[in-house]
Design a protein around this motif. Structure first.
Motif, short mmCIF file in Angstrom:
data_model
loop_
_atom_site.label_atom_id
_atom_site.label_comp_id
_atom_site.label_asym_id
_atom_site.label_seq_id
_atom_site.Cartn_x
_atom_site.Cartn_y
_atom_site.Cartn_z
N VAL A 25 0.70 27.44 13.47
CA VAL A 25 0.01 27.99 14.65
C VAL A 25 -1.58 28.26 14.17
O VAL A 25 -2.17 28.06 14.98
CB VAL A 25 0.80 28.94 15.34
CG1 VAL A 25 0.02 29.74 16.54
CG2 VAL A 25 2.29 28.48 15.87
N ILE A 27 -2.02 31.52 13.14
CA ILE A 27 -2.27 33.10 13.19
C ILE A 27 -1.61 33.74 12.04
O ILE A 27 -0.85 32.97 11.25
CB ILE A 27 -1.49 33.42 14.66
CG1 ILE A 27 -0.17 33.21 14.70
CG2 ILE A 27 -2.32 32.89 15.64
CD1 ILE A 27 0.60 34.00 15.89
N VAL A 43 -1.27 36.87 25.55
CA VAL A 43 -1.06 35.78 24.49
C VAL A 43 -2.02 34.63 25.24
O VAL A 43 -1.96 34.33 26.51
CB VAL A 43 0.30 35.16 24.48
CG1 VAL A 43 0.69 34.58 25.68
CG2 VAL A 43 0.43 33.94 23.48
N ARG A 44 -3.05 34.28 24.38
CA ARG A 44 -3.73 33.12 24.71
C ARG A 44 -3.24 31.92 25.05
O ARG A 44 -2.10 31.55 24.53
CB ARG A 44 -4.99 32.73 23.60
CG ARG A 44 -5.81 33.98 23.45
CD ARG A 44 -6.93 33.72 22.47
NE ARG A 44 -7.36 34.75 22.00
CZ ARG A 44 -9.12 35.02 22.39
NH1 ARG A 44 -9.43 34.03 22.61
NH2 ARG A 44 -9.49 36.10 22.16
N THR A 47 -2.93 29.74 22.03
CA THR A 47 -1.59 30.05 21.21
C THR A 47 -0.33 29.76 21.54
O THR A 47 0.41 29.32 20.86
CB THR A 47 -1.74 31.68 20.97
OG1 THR A 47 -3.01 32.10 20.43
CG2 THR A 47 -0.76 31.99 19.90
#
Length: 75
Positions: A25, A27, A43-44, A47
């Motif tokens: 991902v 992150i 949360v974006r 993402t």
């Protein structure tokens, strides 16, 4: 919070580790743990999309609303 995060369920279904998912991902494992444990305030969408792509699932497989959880009244 009435939103429950089921990333751990999808990780188990896909037989994937937190570290592997975080790498896919893009992150940190610490930030993924914040999401996974339901401590994130937001949360974006980027993402969320990356999580769905890495886990081959839909957003609804990762997030669900539970009315009445944490003082939020039903109806």
């Amino acid at each position: 919070m009435p939103i429950t995060v089921d990333i751990d369920v999808m990780l188990a279904r896909r037989k994937m580790s937190v570290g592997e998912l975080a790498e896919r991902v893009g992150i940190t494992p610490a930030n993924l743990a914040v999401l996974k444990n339901g401590r994130a305030k937001a949360v974006r969408f980027a993402t969320l999309a990356a999580l769905c792509e890495a886990l081959d699932c839909q957003p609804g497989d990762l997030l669900r609303w539970e009315p009445g959880v944490d003082g939020v009244a039903e109806g």
